[in-house]
Design a protein around this motif. Structure first.
Motif, short mmCIF file in Angstrom:
data_model
loop_
_atom_site.label_atom_id
_atom_site.label_comp_id
_atom_site.label_asym_id
_atom_site.label_seq_id
_atom_site.Cartn_x
_atom_site.Cartn_y
_atom_site.Cartn_z
N UNK A 5 0.81 -1.22 0.00
CA UNK A 5 0.00 0.00 0.00
C UNK A 5 0.84 1.27 0.00
N UNK A 6 2.16 1.13 -0.20
CA UNK A 6 3.08 2.26 -0.18
C UNK A 6 3.64 2.49 -1.58
N UNK A 21 -3.04 3.60 -2.45
CA UNK A 21 -1.94 3.75 -1.49
C UNK A 21 -2.37 4.41 -0.19
N UNK A 22 -1.71 4.00 0.90
CA UNK A 22 -1.89 4.65 2.19
C UNK A 22 -0.78 5.68 2.43
N UNK A 42 -2.97 8.47 3.74
CA UNK A 42 -2.89 9.19 5.01
C UNK A 42 -1.60 9.99 5.15
N UNK A 43 -0.58 9.72 4.30
CA UNK A 43 0.71 10.38 4.48
C UNK A 43 1.44 10.58 3.16
N UNK A 44 2.01 11.79 2.99
CA UNK A 44 2.90 12.09 1.86
C UNK A 44 4.20 12.59 2.47
N UNK A 62 -3.55 13.00 6.60
CA UNK A 62 -3.31 13.72 7.85
C UNK A 62 -1.94 14.37 7.90
N UNK A 63 -0.97 13.88 7.12
CA UNK A 63 0.40 14.38 7.23
C UNK A 63 1.04 14.60 5.87
N UNK A 64 1.64 15.79 5.70
CA UNK A 64 2.46 16.10 4.53
C UNK A 64 3.81 16.58 5.06
N UNK A 65 4.89 15.92 4.65
CA UNK A 65 6.22 16.25 5.16
C UNK A 65 6.76 17.57 4.66
N UNK A 66 6.38 17.96 3.44
CA UNK A 66 6.86 19.20 2.84
C UNK A 66 5.75 20.23 2.81
#
Length: 88
Positions: A5-6, A21-22, A42-44, A62-66
């Protein structure tokens, strides 16, 4: 590259595709006038760029790193987004 899923690396969305994808470990780009739909995402790890006239639907994100960039005329729906590592 897909591993379960990645999605490892950068992903440029293609019109009409639904992504299972998750997590995307790199950047995620939605090109001009395209629609990105990922119900489980849920995450990038990198940035998110939604180009002019594009549509983004990832309700569980819920989360974006950049950073998150949404250009004029684009639609961005991410009601659960609670953490962005860069500018919005």
């Amino acid at each position: 590259m897909k591993k379960g899923n990645v999605f490892e690396g950068d992903l440029t969305a293609k019109a009409g595709e639904v992504y299972p994808y998750t997590k995307v470990t790199g950047n995620l780009i939605v090109p001009v006038d395209a629609t990105f739909q990922a119900e489980k995402l849920s995450s990038v790890g990198g940035y998110v760029s939604v180009r002019e006239g594009a549509t983004w639907k990832a309700e569980k994100l819920s989360t974006v790193g950049g950073y998150v960039s949404v250009e004029k005329g684009a639609t961005f729906q991410a009601e659960k987004l609670s953490s962005v590592g860069g500018d919005v």
